[in-house]
Design a protein around this motif. Structure first.
Motif, PDB file in Angstrom:
ATOM      1  N   CYS A 123       2.194  -3.134   2.406  1.00 54.48           N
ATOM      2  CA  CYS A 123       1.081  -2.731   1.549  1.00 54.48           C
ATOM      3  C   CYS A 123       0.335  -3.998   1.135  1.00 54.48           C
TER       4      CYS A 123
ATOM      5  N   GLN B 137       1.723  -2.552  -5.633  1.00 55.74           N
ATOM      6  CA  GLN B 137       2.198  -1.564  -4.666  1.00 55.74           C
ATOM      7  C   GLN B 137       3.581  -1.939  -4.124  1.00 55.74           C
TER       8      GLN B 137
ATOM      9  N   GLU C  47      -0.691   1.323   4.114  1.00 54.98           N
ATOM     10  CA  GLU C  47      -2.143   1.385   3.923  1.00 54.98           C
ATOM     11  C   GLU C  47      -2.825   0.839   5.171  1.00 54.98           C
TER      12      GLU C  47
ATOM     13  N   GLU D 211      -6.076  -0.160   4.849  1.00 58.28           N
ATOM     14  CA  GLU D 211      -7.164  -0.953   4.296  1.00 58.28           C
ATOM     15  C   GLU D 211      -6.606  -2.016   3.365  1.00 58.28           C
ATOM     16  N   LYS D 212      -7.405  -3.062   3.139  1.00 60.29           N
ATOM     17  CA  LYS D 212      -7.033  -4.094   2.178  1.00 60.29           C
ATOM     18  C   LYS D 212      -8.291  -4.589   1.472  1.00 60.29           C
TER      19      LYS D 212
ATOM     20  N   ARG E 277     -13.074  -3.439  -0.208  1.00 60.38           N
ATOM     21  CA  ARG E 277     -11.986  -2.839   0.561  1.00 60.38           C
ATOM     22  C   ARG E 277     -12.499  -2.580   1.971  1.00 60.38           C
TER      23      ARG E 277
END
Length: 881
Positions: free
Chosen positions: A563, A568, A631, A633-634, A640
């Protein structure tokens, strides 16, 4: 007869007989009733007049009624319903409806309006036909007079329209004549402007006060006089226009008026405009064709005057004023001042202007030539100071071995094997953690190895090998074998130059460069003149993407869950702990010692699962069975975004371990097809790499200048060589602004000052910036260094304290104060222990909390704020809009 026609028509209509509804007639409704009747009468009479004016002969009244019957029947209803709907308050509407048996409680306003209008349709209807019959049917003379008046108005309106078209054509002709006159006589008009402004400029320079400059919008700043103007200070008129007049004026900007201090630009712009508005129409008027004057008199009934012409050609005058003002700004102040006292004569002033203009062109050409010479000299200086540093100086006897391939293919292992056998060796790592790992590994194998990073030095007696971060590379130190890891980092915008410097200036017999496939072409081009050997690696262990969307309950031994935030990581680790898993954690801000301990726990089998951020993708070799992307995305510091192909490969490549897992598995929680496509996508080759200032650059710079601000300006103008891009130096500039122009700046050499500006620390932490500034000030004053602030209440404070000690150690090692550094390294180890204990506690007791109010959230909550905080924020946003 007309009466009988009206009675016949009335007989066909189905109308109410005027029975007044029982119940309360509300005050407002009662008061607007006669107004509605009068409005209805007015509209009927208006319609009657329009009807009559279009008839060639007088029609009988009955004919009008017959033709316009549908309008007459409808007009009362329209006027009455609209008037009552708009004027009667909602409260009275509800009372009115309640008296008639309607239930209005809980009904919305649209429904109430609809019911109210329906009821009003039959409420006291006005009989328009009866009123018309009484007012017009037996009054033939009045009807005839009304017809004559309507036809007269019709013909009058037609004449007005004809006259308006004729006048418009005359206006267009006048505008065309004015444009032609202004174009043909622009020089004469400008000579008037030039002479007039020259006189005003001379007076202003002699008599007006000069104010210290402030930004015009800073009205809170009081203007301070600083004497009189010196004409010799201003070369061009536009230079003088930047001075402040001392007055405040209003500007219309983006639909709003704003006030600011006025400068001479706006004052002289008005002066030019006012002069031309006064003289240009008069001069143009005398040159207009006689016929145009005659046509104007015939159409307007009066003679054309300069004032009338001024209004007609207002836009053309604006364009003329702007053109003259633009020309004025190109003038030399000295040329205008030479006009003072010379009476205006068109021929004389034209001759002076032509000479001044010719001289101006010569002076401009000379100025451009001087500017070009200065730019060329500046460019030569920039190339001499900066450009030389970025020409690769490859050692003639250095042999380069490139280890190119995917993640987890044994590249680093092969290069290190060669380094271990050498009489002396240097390993350059992208991370302190990797340098620490190699340091421990070599010493454990009986090969004495020292450790050097910016924050620590561990000198092992008799060591001929060193493990170091890449920034610690020094080109004068010789090593038989140098290993440079993660060479694709050469493309990093902030740190890339450290790899360029190490690769091109390595002082060794052999240099082993380890990189991903996308850096291959860049390295081959960079090292094309060197002795080169290329070794390419492919994974023995295939990667397999699982087609089932991953859920946390599917977690198994050997999984690494990825993550992209510490929050998270902690939350996921806590949930896995609750379900019976032993978990290691890895994230970017975790101290390297703690990362190392977490890795060791996993390697020894004391933990079965890793939860990590993308920090796991940089050189960490773990026995991972499956990489799971929680996830896709970051947040990259700005927004994002979806993970790139290279990021997915770098992380996913950690799955699989020869002899343990023959297949590396990869899983996603969503968008499996899209992510699989990115994983299989061919690598985009690295096209450019980043360059940054070197010590040699500063040594050459100091021959010319002594100011760091000048260096940053020069760096901005420097054009990097093809295939490179400049480091932004944004953090260095921001830190420099904290000490710019202070006593602190003066006390350091440029090299030392840049060394402090370039110290690698987390410059986004306000407390660390304060610590940096206080430490630099203390060094400048030769006083005791401030000790780092240590707080230990929670994990965030412990990690920030670790960073604060790290920054303190960077200064201590830079200043050669190793004894103090040993003490603070011990303190940092204690902080690291605290982080370890806190991590265990967080894993056991982690509770998701609202990031705004701290309220506990359910474990399965998708968001990091509670409903109450979200609603409050939403209402606030709604109000703002």
């Amino acid at each position: 007869m007309e009466k009988n026609v009206l009675e016949t028509i009335k007989g066909k209509r189905n109308v109410h007989t005027g029975i007044i509804q029982k119940g309360i007639i509300m005050g407002k409704l009662e008061s607007i009733y006669p107004i509605a009747i009068e409005n209805t009468k007015e509209k009927i009479i208006q319609d009657m007049n329009y009807y009559l004016e279009s008839q060639e002969t007088l029609p009988p009244f009955a004919a009008y009624v017959s033709e316009r019957l549908s309008f007459i029947e409808q007009i009362w209803l329209n006027v009455w319903l609209n008037k009552a709907s708009n004027d009667v308050p909602r409260k009275e509407k509800k009372v009115f409806l309640n008296e008639r048996g309607f239930v209005t409680e809980g009904s919305d306003h649209k429904l109430i309006n609809s019911m109210f209008r329906n009821e009003l349709k039959s409420h006291r209807p006005f009989d328009a036909l009866t009123w018309m019959n009484e007012a017009f049917s037996n009054k033939q003379a009045d009807w005839e007079n009304r017809y004559k008046e309507a036809r007269g108005n019709f013909f009058k309106r037609q004449e007005e329209q004809r006259l308006a078209k004729q006048r418009w054509k005359i206006r267009v002709r006048l505008q065309d004549e004015a444009i032609a006159y202004f174009e043909n006589n622009s020089l004469v008009l400008y000579l008037h402007v030039r002479s007039y402004i020259a006189g005003i400029l001379a007076k202003d320079l002699k008599n007006k006060p000069k104010f210290q400059y402030v930004d015009p919008y800073l009205l809170e700043e009081k203007l301070v006089e600083e004497g009189r103007f010196q004409a010799t200070e201003y070369l061009m008129v536009t230079d003088f226009f930047e001075e402040l007049t001392g007055d405040i004026h209003s500007l219309f900007d983006w639909g709003k008026n704003r006030f600011e201090y006025e400068n001479y630009f706006y004052r002289y712009e008005r002066l030019v405009s006012d002069l031309l508005v006064k003289i240009a129409p008069e001069k143009c008027l005398n040159q207009l064709p006689v016929g145009l004057h005659h046509d104007y008199l015939e159409s307007y009934g009066e003679r054309l005057t300069a004032i009338a012409l001024q209004d007609i050609v207002r836009d053309e005058l604006t364009d003329l004023s702007q053109a003259c003002f633009d020309e004025l700004q190109e003038e030399y102040v000295s040329d205008l001042l030479n006009l003072e006292g010379i009476p205006f004569d068109e021929a004389v002033h034209e001759e002076i202007f032509e000479k001044d203009e010719a001289n101006r062109e010569i002076r401009k050409a000379e100025a451009l030539a001087e500017q070009a010479r200065k730019q060329a000299e500046e460019q030569r200086m920039i190339n001499d100071i900066i450009g030389k540093a970025y020409t690769p100086s490859l050692g003639k006897r250095v042999s380069y071995i490139l280890h190119i391939g995917e993640t987890n293919t044994g590249k680093t292992h092969q290069a290190l094997q060669k380094m271990k056998k050498a009489q002396s060796g240097l390993y350059l790592a992208p991370l302190r953690l990797l340098a620490l790992e190699v340091f421990d590994k070599l010493n454990a194998e009986g090969i004495p190895c020292s450790l050097k990073t910016g924050e620590e030095e561990k000198l092992v007696p008799g060591a001929t090998h060193t493990s170091s971060t890449v920034e610690m590379f020094h080109e004068k130190d010789y090593h038989e074998v140098i290993v440079i890891d993660e060479a694709q980092m050469i493309a990093d915008k902030d740190r890339g130059f450290a790899w360029f410097r190490a690769i091109t200036q390595a002082n060794a017999k052999e240099v082993h460069i380890i990189g991903s496939k996308n850096i291959k072409v860049m390295l081959l081009n960079l090292l094309e003149e060197a002795e080169l050997e290329l070794r390419e690696y492919r994974r023995d262990i295939p990667l397999e993407v699982e087609q089932r969307e991953f859920e946390l309950k599917f977690t198994k031994k050997g999984d690494a869950l990825i993550c992209f935030s510490r929050r998270q990581v902690l939350e996921t680790a806590s949930r896995l702990k609750e379900s019976g898993h032993n978990v290691s954690m890895i994230y970017g801000s975790m101290p390297p010692e703690n990362r190392k301990r977490q890795i060791e726990l996993f390697n020894r089998g004391e933990t079965s699962v890793v939860v990590a951020t993308d920090a796991i993708g940089m050189g960490l070799n773990l026995p991972i069975r499956r990489i799971v992307f929680l996830e896709n995305e970051k947040f990259d510091g700005t927004r994002r975004r979806r993970l790139t192909s290279q990021e997915i490969k770098q992380i996913a490549g950690r799955a699989g371990r020869k002899g343990i897992y023959d297949t590396g598995k990869v899983a996603f929680t969503a968008e499996i097809k899209i992510m699989n496509k990115l994983l299989e996508q061919a690598d985009e080759p690295v096209q450019t790499f980043t360059i940054a200032p070197t010590s040699a650059v500063f040594e050459r710079f100091q021959k010319y200048y002594r100011n760091m601000g000048t260096f940053f300006e020069m760096w901005e103008r420097f054009e990097p060589p093809k295939g490179t891009k400049k480091a932004s130096l944004s953090e260095e500039r921001e830190l420099y602004e904290l000490i710019r122009g202070t006593e602190t700046e003066v006390r350091f050499s440029l090299m030392d000052l840049y060394g402090f500006l370039h110290i690698p620390f987390s410059a986004k932490e306000p407390s660390l910036i304060r610590q940096w500034l206080e430490t630099v000030e203390a060094i400048a004053e030769s006083s005791d260094l401030p000790e780092p602030i240590i707080k230990t209440r929670n994990l965030e404070e412990l990690e920030l304290s670790y960073k604060a000690i790290g920054l303190h150690l960077l200064f201590l090692y830079r200043m050669g104060r190793k004894t103090e550094a040993v003490y603070w390294e011990r303190i940092r180890e204690e902080i690291s222990e605290g982080v370890h204990d806190q991590l265990k506690d967080e894993m056991l007791n982690y509770q998701k909390k609202c990031k705004r109010c701290g309220k506990k959230l359910p474990d399965d909550s998708r968001f990091h704020i509670c409903d109450a905080c979200y609603r409050r924020g939403h209402r606030k946003t709604h109000r703002l809009h």
